[in-house]
Write an enzyme that holds these catalytic residues in place. Structure first.
Site, PDB file in Angstrom:
ATOM      1  CG  HIS A  30      -2.130  -0.692   1.016  1.00 15.40           C
ATOM      2  ND1 HIS A  30      -3.144  -0.442  -0.121  1.00 15.40           N
ATOM      3  CD2 HIS A  30      -2.810  -1.791   1.390  1.00 15.40           C
ATOM      4  CE1 HIS A  30      -4.122  -1.211  -0.056  1.00 15.40           C
ATOM      5  NE2 HIS A  30      -4.052  -1.993   0.996  1.00 15.40           N
ATOM      6  NE  ARG A  63     -12.051  -7.277   2.746  1.00 16.00           N
ATOM      7  CZ  ARG A  63     -11.345  -6.406   3.018  1.00 16.00           C
ATOM      8  NH1 ARG A  63     -10.901  -5.229   2.764  1.00 16.00           N
ATOM      9  NH2 ARG A  63     -10.099  -7.076   3.826  1.00 16.00           N
ATOM     10  CG  ASP A 101      -5.049   2.986  -4.111  1.00 18.93           C
ATOM     11  OD1 ASP A 101      -4.990   3.935  -4.777  1.00 18.93           O
ATOM     12  OD2 ASP A 101      -5.937   2.095  -4.516  1.00 18.93           O
ATOM     13  CG  ASN A 116      -8.933  -4.985  -2.876  1.00 18.85           C
ATOM     14  OD1 ASN A 116      -8.145  -5.249  -2.346  1.00 18.85           O
ATOM     15  ND2 ASN A 116      -9.686  -3.921  -2.240  1.00 18.85           N
ATOM     16  CG  HIS A 169      -8.572  -8.545   1.030  1.00 23.99           C
ATOM     17  ND1 HIS A 169      -8.541  -7.284   0.277  1.00 23.99           N
ATOM     18  CD2 HIS A 169      -9.554  -9.265   0.917  1.00 23.99           C
ATOM     19  CE1 HIS A 169      -9.625  -7.045  -0.140  1.00 23.99           C
ATOM     20  NE2 HIS A 169     -10.433  -8.069   0.280  1.00 23.99           N
TER      21      HIS A 169
END
Length: 564
Positions: free
Chosen positions: A263, A466, A293, A322, A493
């Site tokens: 990340h 989620r 991200d 994702n 995840h």
């Protein structure tokens, strides 16, 4: 809430105390503990609501109190990225108190977070109707209106969409490399490139270039846009030649390292390499998705990983997460970061590269000759041990056997590495997964479940916390593994306090490699080393210092919490 007497008053006092304790835990980012306290408070309040014959407080007042607790738990679950559960909590809060505007706001935030902009827009409009023109809500409402228009436009032109930009893009359209440029340099285009079987050109990357790249990034320097584009285009061509599920052989006496989400935490990526060794033919890695991200050095992370891949394909293996998707990149910062550091054009090239990433890896220690596998070279003896100054769980899964030995190599086993998890039905085979068309956004079907699903403790299946994918139980894991001659699922995840977690009787492992996630969660990061026996050997590590650029610095300036 109206005053009450006796046992009722005592229960209401306990509920208030539990809610206050949960609020304090939430403020300190002890999110799982806060969730548990809100749940206890809600259970006590619900029990009181059911005893109409023994209470004096009007049901309306109790429902208002329950709506506040549900809405606060929704906020906690948003911060835990449990957006589906947050939507459920906020919806229940509204069923009990339809005028509670904060529940609309939190439901809107949860739907916004998973790209359901039209539904989020309706909630933000409800907040405006009930609460007036709050600045934060107004900003989210305006952004949702824009995104709904963009989605409608994208659908309208979908049938006439142009071929991928990458197929026709020429780096010569970018500004030339200036003589004054002092950063890492690739050879001139066409001079030092290799060809794949399909004739496409792959830029040749040297170890010296990668070392210079890391040093430049460490100093917060950029590489030239032409070099960035050439790396991305070449990586896309290389990934295009790979199947959905790539087999990698791990023979006896050799090891491979698996890392989870990074990340955009570039300085923590450097720490992994410092502690566990740089990627090489002798020290290969799998990075299991969500490279970008949230963290504000996502460009540096993804360019580093693909540079290693181009330097030596056997030293670096990447799966799609994702967050390697347009919807997530628009919300969580990667789009803004690439545009700030380079351009919208380069962002489009990144997106097209993400769509070519493999969906999973099978690490195979069985020695089965029928597999078309990349042979891993022997590990150096010095690399089989992890530095003693860092915690290592050499038993991996508390001694639980992960399955019977199969294949030609004694003790050899097989593990599936996939970002999210498993599926909403039994009977899914690796062969079926190989037939997925992965060159798309992961919005539905088996591919979305591979990238979005999460395990649950209960058997069977449940609704995704989620709002995308599915929750699957340990029995689902066992049946999938047995049907596909696998012993272990390795997924990422989810942030874990320890950096990893072992579940499903030792047959499922979660690995997360972004310590102090988003500069606020206080968790450890971890990685796993596997030999041919597929026994996970965990190493934890703490977050590295990084320049004063906050997480989400390039995300839309909307915040996620506002009225919360």
């Amino acid at each position: 809430m109206a005053p009450a007497n006796g046992a009722e008053a005592e229960t209401l006092d306990e509920v208030q105390a539990m809610k206050n304790a949960a609020n304090a835990l939430l403020k300190e980012n002890h999110l799982h503990d806060a969730d548990a306290q809100y749940t206890k408070a809600l259970a006590a309040l619900n029990a009181l609501c059911e005893r109409a014959d023994l209470r004096e407080t009007p049901a309306e007042k109790l429902n208002e109190a329950a709506a506040v607790i549900l809405s606060n738990r929704a906020m906690t679950r948003i911060k835990l990225e449990e957006y589906g559960w947050a939507v459920n909590d906020a919806s229940e809060a509204l069923s009990r108190c339809p005028s509670y505007y904060k529940a609309y706001y939190r439901r809107g935030c949860a739907k916004y977070a998973i790209g359901k902009y039209k539904e989020a827009l309706a909630d933000f409009r409800a907040v405006q109707r009930l609460h007036g023109k709050d600045a934060d809500n107004a900003a989210k409402l305006k952004d949702c209106e824009r995104r709904v228009r963009e989605e409608a436009f994208a659908r309208a032109i979908a049938e006439d969409s142009a071929p991928p930009l990458s197929d026709s893009f020429s780096v010569s359209s970018l500004a030339p490399v200036e003589d004054s440029y002092t950063g890492p340099r690739l050879e001139e285009e066409g001079e030092e490139e290799t060809e794949q079987e399909d004739g496409s050109a792959i830029v040749k990357v040297s170890r010296e270039f990668v070392d210079a790249l890391l040093e430049a990034f460490r100093k917060q320097q950029k590489i030239h846009a032409r070099y960035a584009a050439r790396l991305v285009l070449s990586a896309r061509r290389m990934f295009s030649a790979l199947p959905n599920i790539v087999h990698v052989c791990v023979p006896a006496g050799r090891e491979i390292t698996v890392c989870g989400d990074t990340h955009g935490q570039f300085y923590d990526l450097l720490r992994i390499f410092e502690l566990n060794g740089a990627p090489s033919r002798e020290n290969p890695y799998v990075f299991n998705g969500d490279f970008v991200d949230r963290g504000s050095f996502s460009v540096e992370v993804i360019l580093t990983l693909i540079a290693y891949k181009l330097m030596d394909p056997s030293c670096m293996h990447l799966t799609r997460g994702n967050h390697e998707s347009l919807a997530m990149n628009k919300i969580y910062g990667f789009e803004g970061e690439v545009k700030a550091k380079y351009s919208e054009t380069l962002f489009k090239l990144f997106l097209e590269m993400f769509r070519k990433l493999p969906l999973a890896y099978v690490l195979d220690g069985t020695g089965a000759s029928s597999l078309r596998a990349n042979e891993l070279p022997p590990s150096r003896a010095s690399e089989t041990a992890v530095p003693a100054s860092h915690h290592e769980n050499r038993d991996g899964n508390d001694g639980t056997d992960t399955g019977a030995s199969q294949g030609a190599t004694e003790g050899g086993k097989r593990a599936l590495v996939v970002h999210g998890g498993l599926f909403s039905r039994d009977g899914v085979t690796l062969g079926e997964l190989q037939r997925i068309d992965r060159d798309c956004e992961p919005d539905s079907g088996l591919m979305a479940e591979m990238l979005w699903s999460d395990p649950q403790k209960e058997p069977g299946w449940g609704a995704s916390k989620r709002g995308v994918g599915v929750a699957f139980g340990p029995d689902v894991t066992e049946r999938f593994l047995d049907a596909n001659a696998l012993q272990l699922v390795v997924r990422s995840h989810e942030m874990k306090e320890a950096g990893y977690e072992v579940e499903a009787n030792g047959r499922l492992v979660t690995i997360f490699s972004a310590p102090n996630y988003c500069d606020q969660m206080g968790n450890k990061g971890a990685w796993i080393r596997f030999g041919h026996d597929m026994v996970p050997r965990f190493t934890q590590f703490e977050a590295a210092p990084h320049p004063q650029v906050k997480a989400m610095a390039y995300a839309p300036n909307l915040g996620m919490y506002g009225l919360m």
